[in-house]
Design a protein around this motif. Structure first.
Motif, PDB file in Angstrom:
ATOM      1  N   GLY A 128       3.737   6.175  -5.430  1.00 46.82           N
ATOM      2  CA  GLY A 128       3.879   6.174  -6.894  1.00 46.82           C
ATOM      3  C   GLY A 128       4.976   5.231  -7.346  1.00 46.82           C
ATOM      4  O   GLY A 128       5.560   5.396  -8.410  1.00 46.82           O
ATOM      5  N   GLY A 129       5.224   4.217  -6.533  1.00 48.90           N
ATOM      6  CA  GLY A 129       6.285   3.259  -6.850  1.00 48.90           C
ATOM      7  C   GLY A 129       5.730   1.997  -7.496  1.00 48.90           C
ATOM      8  O   GLY A 129       4.593   1.977  -7.986  1.00 48.90           O
ATOM      9  N   ARG A 130       6.538   0.957  -7.448  1.00 49.37           N
ATOM     10  CA  ARG A 130       6.200  -0.251  -8.198  1.00 49.37           C
ATOM     11  C   ARG A 130       6.796  -1.476  -7.514  1.00 49.37           C
ATOM     12  O   ARG A 130       7.857  -1.399  -6.902  1.00 49.37           O
ATOM     13  N   LEU A 131       6.080  -2.598  -7.602  1.00 43.13           N
ATOM     14  CA  LEU A 131       6.591  -3.875  -7.084  1.00 43.13           C
ATOM     15  C   LEU A 131       7.198  -4.678  -8.226  1.00 43.13           C
ATOM     16  O   LEU A 131       6.736  -4.593  -9.360  1.00 43.13           O
ATOM     17  N   TYR A 132       8.208  -5.505  -7.904  1.00 43.81           N
ATOM     18  CA  TYR A 132       8.902  -6.294  -8.930  1.00 43.81           C
ATOM     19  C   TYR A 132       8.231  -7.658  -9.052  1.00 43.81           C
ATOM     20  O   TYR A 132       8.191  -8.436  -8.103  1.00 43.81           O
ATOM     21  N   GLY A 155       0.826  -1.209   0.000  1.00 43.74           N
ATOM     22  CA  GLY A 155       0.000   0.000   0.000  1.00 43.74           C
ATOM     23  C   GLY A 155       0.858   1.255   0.000  1.00 43.74           C
ATOM     24  O   GLY A 155       0.602   2.207  -0.747  1.00 43.74           O
ATOM     25  N   ASP A 156       1.911   1.211   0.809  1.00 49.91           N
ATOM     26  CA  ASP A 156       2.815   2.364   0.881  1.00 49.91           C
ATOM     27  C   ASP A 156       3.490   2.618  -0.455  1.00 49.91           C
ATOM     28  O   ASP A 156       3.690   3.767  -0.862  1.00 49.91           O
ATOM     29  N   VAL A 157       3.849   1.523  -1.135  1.00 48.62           N
ATOM     30  CA  VAL A 157       4.519   1.664  -2.436  1.00 48.62           C
ATOM     31  C   VAL A 157       3.570   2.337  -3.426  1.00 48.62           C
ATOM     32  O   VAL A 157       3.954   3.268  -4.142  1.00 48.62           O
ATOM     33  N   ALA A 183       0.785  -9.883  -4.077  1.00 46.07           N
ATOM     34  CA  ALA A 183       0.024  -8.671  -4.387  1.00 46.07           C
ATOM     35  C   ALA A 183      -1.346  -8.982  -5.002  1.00 46.07           C
ATOM     36  O   ALA A 183      -1.631 -10.116  -5.385  1.00 46.07           O
ATOM     37  N   ALA A 184      -2.174  -7.953  -5.076  1.00 43.43           N
ATOM     38  CA  ALA A 184      -3.517  -8.090  -5.640  1.00 43.43           C
ATOM     39  C   ALA A 184      -3.561  -7.427  -7.018  1.00 43.43           C
ATOM     40  O   ALA A 184      -2.779  -6.529  -7.306  1.00 43.43           O
ATOM     41  N   PRO A 185      -4.517  -7.870  -7.877  1.00 37.18           N
ATOM     42  CA  PRO A 185      -4.581  -7.382  -9.261  1.00 37.18           C
ATOM     43  C   PRO A 185      -4.586  -5.854  -9.383  1.00 37.18           C
ATOM     44  O   PRO A 185      -3.808  -5.296 -10.162  1.00 37.18           O
ATOM     45  N   ASP A 186      -5.438  -5.194  -8.620  1.00 32.20           N
ATOM     46  CA  ASP A 186      -5.587  -3.746  -8.808  1.00 32.20           C
ATOM     47  C   ASP A 186      -4.310  -2.988  -8.473  1.00 32.20           C
ATOM     48  O   ASP A 186      -3.954  -2.023  -9.149  1.00 32.20           O
ATOM     49  N   THR A 187      -3.648  -3.448  -7.405  1.00 29.80           N
ATOM     50  CA  THR A 187      -2.397  -2.805  -7.003  1.00 29.80           C
ATOM     51  C   THR A 187      -1.419  -2.807  -8.169  1.00 29.80           C
ATOM     52  O   THR A 187      -0.831  -1.778  -8.509  1.00 29.80           O
ATOM     53  N   ILE A 188      -1.251  -3.976  -8.781  1.00 26.62           N
ATOM     54  CA  ILE A 188      -0.235  -4.123  -9.820  1.00 26.62           C
ATOM     55  C   ILE A 188      -0.588  -3.304 -11.061  1.00 26.62           C
ATOM     56  O   ILE A 188       0.246  -2.606 -11.622  1.00 26.62           O
TER      57      ILE A 188
END
Ligand SMILES: Cc1cc2nc3c(=O)[nH]c(=O)nc-3n(C[C@H](O)[C@H](O)[C@H](O)COP(=O)(O)OP(=O)(O)OC[C@H]3O[C@@H](n4cnc5c(N)ncnc54)[C@H](O)[C@@H]3O)c2cc1C
Ligand SMILES: NC(=O)c1ccc[n+]([C@@H]2O[C@H](COP(=O)([O-])OP(=O)(O)OC[C@H]3O[C@@H](n4cnc5c(N)ncnc54)[C@H](OP(=O)(O)O)[C@@H]3O)[C@@H](O)[C@H]2O)c1
Lengths: 245, 433
Positions: free
Chosen positions: B381-385, B375-377, B392-397
């Motif tokens: 405005g960041g991104r997960l690898y 959530g913090d990422v 993670a969940a679909p919407d986040t990505i």
């Protein structure tokens, strides 16, 4: 010193690993087999890994008519000539039980085809007064087992042939190594149930190379198979015939 | 046989599936297979390299070098060759891959499909940016694509999680190097501000920060910054690798051990810093010497959390690290790096900013923490690898990957039946257009 090696059945995973190890030592390779596309890819790989020469030529254990170009290439090669045979085929025993005609192909692939080549090759070793032959047999050739005795019989025949050839070529400065792998992680065993202690093809290749350098006669690879097979060979027949191992 | 029925997982071992795996040893065998996702050495941590709903194609035996042009430095190789093997063979001849991830076990195909980054990302960009051509197999037919001949397919394939087809082989631009060793300047940094400042100021070709994920308060962010340049010394012979023989009991990484390990790592470097010479492989792939080290996390496995945040969001990353440290859940070493803007594909991870990677043993509390960090990422405005993600969940990505819609359209065109879907693409609904 750089040598020429002809590798029969070069598309096998074990052969690939062995050819690569030879390439890094700068040897010249003749990569022989049936899948010309794959052999050419391997030849490119070996050249990039340091082989002084690598070319793909056809060899079919079941058809002698392609043999001549390989012998021509060998005649022209300088220095010591060596051969390694990785050809083999292992149809399921049940398929052979259904169709005994398959036995002929098993014998051709594992024994008579390679022997045909080696028999014509032996005089070249004698003429040049040196050279090594590596013949890949199998632990399956050490004793006939219910699940795999057709393949086992062909490998056993190959072992006997190699022993005789060793006896012959030793007199002329040549050498013959019988290699008996246990289970190896290759296309042949992929997906077969009941595999254990499966070795990487690179491990087998390393053991073979060491055996070449030390002029060993018969090796098991990985080495612990020598003990396993010693036990299996010592089981008395009245007991063994009741086992299904 | 063609299929082997096996239970397998990604590197984190937290998610496992049982299914059919084909492992073709030649191109004709690959061509004969039905469409299925390709996998490499399963060095991605989560579920990108597993398929619980169908078969996969293990590419590791298609591993031949095909050509090398000494004049241009372009290497062509089959997708299953590992980056470590390319390094071992080519470095003595004076050529290095332009981008190397932290493990040499990653395959060429996996490096392209994740568009991996290295310790030189701030200068060199990502792996895919150095790939000039890809041989892609779609429905049994292979064809060569380049940025010129098929720009969209190229950008959908680089970082494309294998969803546009099987990468059979590729051409990579190598870089000439003057030696086979790395001169590494190691500097202690005592806290966060110093760490960030040194990463910012570094002018080295390769820069990475190791940090002690357990250090709190003023010590938060303390660690070692490594700055590397390739040097001319001849390589020393490699030491033989060690293997972790069995899956470790879960106390193997218990808190006091983790803390002691971290302190030791930190103290190893004298306060004034030092310069050491390392073999290239020891520098690039420090953990590869211990085979199967992922087993140290026991049966339940572990997760790696890796994110990147924009340059002005370093304070947000600081806050995240502080929560990680407070939790006491993280594992020995964490990595902090500056990334440049370079990215090769629509779904590539890199963006300009700071990336943080932290390992967590797979426990409910750790999963909760990771969820909240995600959530913090997003907020930053960041991104997960995706090479690391398993949670993670679909919407986040979707929100993190602005070109996702274009990519999903390209993947749908290449694979209309969804035969190349993996557990990851299903979990994250990535193929939904
Ligand atoms: C210790 C360690 C350190 C790491 N350090 C870094 C790092 O510094 N930087 C970084 O970016 N990553 C890093 N990674 C992650 C790793 O580089 C990537 O996950 C990489 O993709 C792994 O390659 P692989 O061959 O194992 O691919 P896999 O994990 O098997 O597969 C990854 C993805 O690629 C696809 N794929 C694989 N081969 C093909 C192919 N031939 N055709 C089409 N698709 C294919 C798969 O479908 C999957 O989506 C690290 C991983 C580990 C374990
Ligand atoms: N895998 C094991 O566990 C194991 C154990 C003990 C012994 N072995 C022996 O090890 C050797 C290598 O096998 P492998 O495991 O690497 O399996 P493999 O990949 O199936 O290799 C078999 C090789 O034999 C070749 N071949 C088969 N029939 C042929 C023919 N008629 N003419 C020419 N070539 C032929 C194949 O060539 P194509 O490409 O043309 O098909 C292939 O190169 C074999 O002799 C095998 O019996 C294997």
């Amino acid at each position: 010193m750089q040598h020429t090696w002809v590798i029969l059945g070069a598309t096998s995973a074990m052969a690939r690993a062995f050819a690569r190890a030879l390439s890094e030592q700068g040897h010249a390779l003749i990569l022989a087999g049936r899948d010309m596309d794959d052999l050419k890819t391997l030849a490119a790989d070996c050249t990039l890994r340091g082989a002084s020469d690598a070319r793909a030529l056809r060899f079919d254990a079941r058809e002698a008519k392609h043999d001549a170009p390989i012998f021509d290439a060998l005649e022209q090669a300088e220095g010591t000539l060596n051969a390694a045979v990785f050809i083999g085929s292992m149809p399921e025993q049940a398929r052979i039980d259904d169709n005994p005609l398959l036995l002929q192909g098993v014998m051709q692939d594992n024994f008579t085809g390679p022997a045909r080549f080696l028999h014509a090759f032996a005089p070249m070793i004698e003429a040049r007064g040196g050279g090594t032959i590596v013949g890949v047999g199998s632990v399956a050739g050490d004793r006939g087992r219910v699940g795999n005795y057709a393949y086992g019989a062909s490998k056993s025949a190959f072992h006997t042939y190699l022993a005789g050839l060793r006896n012959r070529l030793g007199r002329a400065g040549g050498h013959v190594i019988t290699v008996k792998p246990g289970f190896v992680d290759s296309a042949m065993t992929w997906g077969i149930k009941g595999m254990f202690l499966v070795a990487a093809p690179a491990t087998v290749a390393r053991d073979i190379l060491r055996a070449v350098n030390k002029r060993r006669n018969v090796i098991y690879t990985p080495g612990f198979w020598r003990l396993i097979m010693l036990i299996i060979r010592t089981i008395p027949e009245p007991i063994f015939k009741k086992l299904s191992i | 046989m063609i299929w082997n029925h096996l239970t397998y997982s990604g590197w984190g071992r937290a998610l496992a599936v049982t299914g059919d795996i084909a492992r073709p040893e030649r191109i004709s065998a690959l061509r004969a297979l039905p469409a299925a996702p390709a996998i490499g050495n399963r060095r991605s941590y989560g579920d990108a390299c597993i398929n619980g709903a169908g078969p996969v194609i293990d590419m590791t035996r298609l591993d031949r070098l095909l050509s090398f042009d000494e004049d241009t430095g372009v290497l062509e190789a089959e997708a299953g060759v590992t980056l470590g093997e390319i390094t071992r063979l080519m470095a003595p001849r004076g050529w290095l891959l332009p981008v190397l991830p932290g493990t040499g076990f990653a395959t060429l195909g996996g490096a392209i499909a994740m568009d991996v980054h290295g310790k030189n990302h701030h200068n060199a960009g990502s792996f895919g940016q150095h790939v000039s051509a890809i041989r892609l197999m779609q429905k049994g037919k292979a064809r060569q694509i380049t940025a010129k001949s098929a720009p969209t397919q190229m950008r959908a394939t680089i970082g494309g999680l294998g969803q546009t087809g099987v990468i059979v082989s590729a051409r990579v631009q190598m870089i000439p190097v003057s030696g086979e060793t790395m001169q590494v300047r190691e500097s202690r940094v005592t806290g966060w501000d110093e760490h960030i400042a040194l990463l910012d100021a570094s002018e080295a070709t390769y820069t990475v920060g190791w940090l002690d994920a357990g250090a709190r308060g003023a010590a938060l962010g303390r660690g070692i910054v490594e700055e590397g340049e390739i040097g001319p010394d001849p390589a020393r012979p490699p030491r033989s690798p060690h293997t972790v023989p069995l899956t470790a009991p879960h106390w193997a990484l218990s808190k006091p051990i983790v803390r002691a390990f971290n302190a030791l790592y930190y103290r190893r470097v004298p306060a004034a810093g030092r310069t050491v010479t390392k073999r290239l492989e020891d520098y690039f792939f420090p953990l590869d010497k211990i085979h199967d080290w992922n087993r140290l996390y026991g049966k339940r496995g572990f997760h790696q959390f890796q994110c990147v945040v924009p340059p002005d969001k370093a304070p947000a990353l600081h806050a995240m690290l502080s929560r990680i440290a407070e939790s006491g859940l993280a594992s020995p070493l964490a990595v902090l790096k500056r990334l440049g803007p370079g990215r090769g594909g629509m779904m590539s991870f890199p963006m300009e900013g700071y990336t943080l990677a932290v390992d967590f043993p797979n426990r409910a509390r750790a999963r909760d923490l990771i969820a909240s960090l995600e959530g913090d990422v997003s907020e930053a405005g960041g991104r997960l690898y995706l090479a690391k993600d398993a949670l993670a969940a679909p919407d986040t990505i979707r929100a993190m990957y602005p070109e996702h819609a274009d990519w999903a359209a390209a993947a749908a065109k290449a694979d209309p039946d969804g035969a190349l879907e993996t557990d990851m693409t299903r979990r994250l609904a990535l193929r939904r257009t």
